[in-house]
Design a protein around this motif. Structure first.
Motif, PDB file in Angstrom:
ATOM      1  N   ASP A 146      67.630  27.131  51.501  1.00  0.00           N
ATOM      2  CA  ASP A 146      69.095  27.829  51.127  1.00  0.00           C
ATOM      3  C   ASP A 146      68.680  29.183  51.056  1.00  0.00           C
ATOM      4  N   TYR A 147      69.822  30.015  51.067  1.00  0.00           N
ATOM      5  CA  TYR A 147      69.869  31.325  50.919  1.00  0.00           C
ATOM      6  C   TYR A 147      69.410  31.451  49.628  1.00  0.00           C
ATOM      7  N   LYS A 167      69.517  28.024  57.960  1.00  0.00           N
ATOM      8  CA  LYS A 167      70.082  27.068  56.988  1.00  0.00           C
ATOM      9  C   LYS A 167      70.450  25.830  58.164  1.00  0.00           C
ATOM     10  N   GLN A 205      71.065  36.406  50.182  1.00  0.00           N
ATOM     11  CA  GLN A 205      72.693  36.664  50.106  1.00  0.00           C
ATOM     12  C   GLN A 205      72.871  38.241  49.863  1.00  0.00           C
ATOM     13  N   LEU A 206      72.317  39.017  49.065  1.00  0.00           N
ATOM     14  CA  LEU A 206      72.294  40.285  48.812  1.00  0.00           C
ATOM     15  C   LEU A 206      71.948  41.462  50.166  1.00  0.00           C
ATOM     16  N   ASN A 249      68.423  34.817  46.406  1.00  0.00           N
ATOM     17  CA  ASN A 249      69.448  35.763  45.921  1.00  0.00           C
ATOM     18  C   ASN A 249      68.972  37.247  47.176  1.00  0.00           C
ATOM     19  N   GLY A 266      69.802  40.175  53.234  1.00  0.00           N
ATOM     20  CA  GLY A 266      69.781  39.664  54.438  1.00  0.00           C
ATOM     21  C   GLY A 266      68.414  39.907  55.292  1.00  0.00           C
ATOM     22  N   GLU A 300      64.506  35.461  52.983  1.00  0.00           N
ATOM     23  CA  GLU A 300      65.852  35.170  53.125  1.00  0.00           C
ATOM     24  C   GLU A 300      66.428  33.693  52.781  1.00  0.00           C
TER      25      GLU A 300
END
Length: 314
Positions: free
Chosen positions: A208-209, A150, A214-215, A211, A217, A200
């Motif tokens: 951007d990340y 990112k 974030q959860l 879901n 990786g 990811e």
């Protein structure tokens, strides 16, 4: 157009950029201000709106915005103090100017990657790489256009391919200097170490990340993807598959850096070192490129925990 990479401290600026992120924050005194990440194809610029006056019209993240302000320097990095802002109108910008790209040709890098894959002698490992990068055309297309992060390093179109190729080449060199390493295992792990980043991170312009990112990786996602592909290859040696997945799970080196396991194989250690080297050197390159050429001392950098100095030619 004034690209971010061309900006210098002290300049007054009136230009259109993509507002990558927008955060409403408060100073220690409780005063509200906006913190932005502005983007064009040359890089990302930190922006601050300290005074929320009538000159600050409504806009949101992922809008193209016209900003007026002054370029300053904070902790060794350029920053734009914005005094006026409005949403840009159609015709004021070309979207192609706002997507950062690798300085290397994507097709040439992909060809280099395919040569590396063809050099793998262990048939199961070579077949695994071919399933990802030759037979799965959609995955290969997404991989080549993706970023590696990112922000921080290789956060641009083609960045994931550039970083992967850099790590793989470094691993090739390491294996040539250390004969006890399993070259095919190490290079395969290098090529596959960041495949999870395709899931990811979302593609540009968001980058951007997700879901999943974030959860889960990218490390877990990558190890899982490899495990699924291995099942499609008859006779894949179970221990070899386990060693490969260990390299992926351990490639950040330390538990606090996101690795579920610390390196237990020489190849996993080599991959960790190569990955860290490529990421850190690209971070340094991006820092040098974004700083005024006339300045030798660039200020304190939190990632390197050091005051960075540009090499002065005699």
């Amino acid at each position: 157009m004034r690209y971010i990479q061309e900006l210098r401290e002290g300049e007054m600026l009136s230009e259109v950029y993509l507002c990558k992120t927008k955060q409403s924050m408060k100073t220690k005194a409780g005063k509200t201000y906006y913190s932005l990440n502005l983007q064009d194809k040359s890089g990302i610029l930190d922006g601050k709106i300290w005074e929320l006056s009538n000159g600050i019209e409504h806009f949101e993240a992922m809008d193209y915005i016209h900003v007026d302000g002054q370029v300053t320097c904070f902790q060794g990095s350029l920053q734009l103090n914005i005094r006026r802002v409005r949403k840009a109108q159609e015709g004021e910008y070309d979207p192609a100017d706002y997507m950062p790209c690798s300085r290397f040709d994507t097709k040439e890098m992909y060809s280099e990657l395919l040569k590396l894959i063809s050099s793998i002698k262990e048939e199961h490992l070579r077949k695994l790489l071919e399933l990802f990068f030759v037979e799965d055309k959609e995955f290969a297309k997404r991989f080549c256009a993706h970023s590696a992060a990112k922000s921080v390093h290789h956060g641009f179109i083609g960045g994931l391919l550039e970083h992967t190729l850099g790590v793989a080449k470094t691993c090739e060199f390491i294996s040539s200097r250390n004969e006890y390493l399993n070259r095919d295992l190490l290079v395969t792990a290098a090529v596959l170490h960041d495949v999870g980043k395709v899931e990811e991170l979302s593609p540009f312009p968001e980058n951007d990340y997700t879901n999943e990112g974030q959860l889960l990786g990218h490390i877990f996602i990558g190890a899982e993807k490899i495990g699924e592909k291995v099942k499609d290859i008859p006779g894949f040696p179970p221990m070899l598959a386990m060693q490969l997945r260990h390299c992926i799970l351990a490639h950040h080196g330390e538990l606090e850096y996101g690795s579920p396991k610390k390196p237990a194989l020489a190849e996993a250690l080599a991959l960790n070192l190569a990955d860290n080297l490529d990421a850190k050197m690209e971070t340094m390159r991006e820092l040098l490129d974004s700083s005024p050429e006339k300045e030798s001392w660039l200020g304190y950098n939190r990632m390197f925990e050091s005051n960075i100095m540009r090499t002065v030619e005699k």
